[in-house]
Design an enzyme around this catalytic site. Structure first.
Site, mmCIF file in Angstrom:
data_model
loop_
_atom_site.group_PDB
_atom_site.id
_atom_site.type_symbol
_atom_site.label_atom_id
_atom_site.label_comp_id
_atom_site.label_asym_id
_atom_site.label_seq_id
_atom_site.Cartn_x
_atom_site.Cartn_y
_atom_site.Cartn_z
ATOM 1 N N ASN A 227 -51.416 -34.088 25.514
ATOM 2 C CA ASN A 227 -51.288 -35.541 25.662
ATOM 3 C C ASN A 227 -50.193 -35.913 26.660
ATOM 4 O O ASN A 227 -50.281 -36.940 27.336
ATOM 5 C CB ASN A 227 -50.986 -36.182 24.310
ATOM 6 C CG ASN A 227 -52.234 -36.372 23.460
ATOM 7 O OD1 ASN A 227 -53.131 -37.113 23.825
ATOM 8 N ND2 ASN A 227 -52.286 -35.703 22.332
ATOM 9 N N HIS B 85 -42.138 -27.848 28.228
ATOM 10 C CA HIS B 85 -42.778 -28.736 29.205
ATOM 11 C C HIS B 85 -41.861 -28.870 30.417
ATOM 12 O O HIS B 85 -40.734 -29.354 30.296
ATOM 13 C CB HIS B 85 -43.034 -30.117 28.606
ATOM 14 C CG HIS B 85 -43.932 -30.114 27.416
ATOM 15 N ND1 HIS B 85 -45.268 -29.797 27.496
ATOM 16 C CD2 HIS B 85 -43.683 -30.391 26.107
ATOM 17 C CE1 HIS B 85 -45.809 -29.881 26.297
ATOM 18 N NE2 HIS B 85 -44.872 -30.236 25.434
ATOM 19 N N ALA C 115 -43.423 -35.799 23.953
ATOM 20 C CA ALA C 115 -42.603 -34.592 23.878
ATOM 21 C C ALA C 115 -41.992 -34.193 25.216
ATOM 22 O O ALA C 115 -41.611 -33.040 25.407
ATOM 23 C CB ALA C 115 -43.452 -33.451 23.329
#
Length: 267
Positions: free
Chosen positions: A190, A218, A124
């Site tokens: 992750n 992120h 992601a």
């Protein structure tokens, strides 16, 4: 035709399977499922017309080219070892397992010995190609700041004794190493392990819970001899699993398509 088996039959597995089924080029197909919860595997198999397996051993013994692990960090070691030993390559979605350096090295050596491949999708986050290239120089700093809606972090926070109902404003709920992050947030972070593997440098991680946020954000900062890499991605959470982003599934889908294409774009 790339013949695929899937381990773990949750939201990510469902997204991957449905995307491949709708692919008009039809260069890859999911043929079998296994999940520790047999009902989940049977349900997805019935929906897709694929085989339902009652054990991991049954799945990896089938005539398949590739196993896609979508289960959990605790399932990675067994899944990868049995897949490689049965002449199958593996895509690992629960890459947080590789925060364990000894496990990563063990599986790396096994794949090398058997002439097989372990694939780790970008997940992601953006910029992994640039980070991998930059790692050929000298890396001096890698940081990841992840901000998620409170409900996406709820189970992990409550396991740590935090009452999520008390979080009314953005709150830093973790700061530390990638190894500490994945142990406390195994289903949420992750991407920190992907970033550390790509940069060959242990990332510093900050996690923020924001009750007003509707996306998973992120932010990456990498510094080194190549200069500075900054990226920021705001992903829509997966509808059936808000702990992860839909982009994580799409990165695996694109990787599978790349494996069956004559031309590959990107590092």
């Amino acid at each position: 035709m790339l013949k695929i088996g899937v381990v773990g039959c949750g939201a990510i597995a469902s997204l991957i399977t449905k995307a491949l089924m709708s692919d008009r080029l039809n260069k890859a197909e999911v043929l079998a499922f296994y999940d520790g919860n047999l009902e989940k595997a049977e349900k997805l198999a019935m929906e897709t017309g694929a085989d339902f397996c009652r054990s991991l051993d049954e799945l990896v013994s089938k005539d398949l080219d590739l196993i896609v692990e979508c289960a959990s960090v605790t399932a990675v070691e067994d899944t990868v070892i049995k897949s490689l030993n049965n002449d199958k390559d593996v895509i690992v979605m629960s890459v947080g397992a590789f925060a364990d350096k000894d496990l990563f090295l063990k599986l790396y050596k096994l794949a090398e010995k058997l002439g097989r491949k372990i694939y780790i999708p970008s997940g992601a986050i953006a910029g992994i190609d640039a980070v991998k290239s930059g790692s050929l120089g000298k890396i001096s700093e890698v940081t990841l700041t992840t901000t998620k809606p409170v409900h996406g972090l709820k189970s992990a926070l409550e396991e740590q004794g935090l009452n999520t109902d008390d979080i009314m404003d953005p709150k830093v709920v973790f700061e530390g190493t990638v190894f500490e992050a994945i142990s406390k947030f195994p289903q949420n972070i992750n991407v920190s392990v992907v970033l550390s593997l790509a940069s060959k440098y242990p990332a510093k991680v900050k996690i923020i819970a924001d009750p007003n946020l509707m996306v998973n954000r992120h932010e990456i900062l990498v510094k080194g001899s190549i200069g500075t890499i900054k990226t920021c991605v705001e992903n829509n959470p997966c509808k059936d699993n808000p702990k992860t982003s839909a982009l994580a599934a799409y990165s695996a889908i694109q990787l599978i398509k790349d494996l069956s294409e004559p031309v590959r774009i990107g590092t």
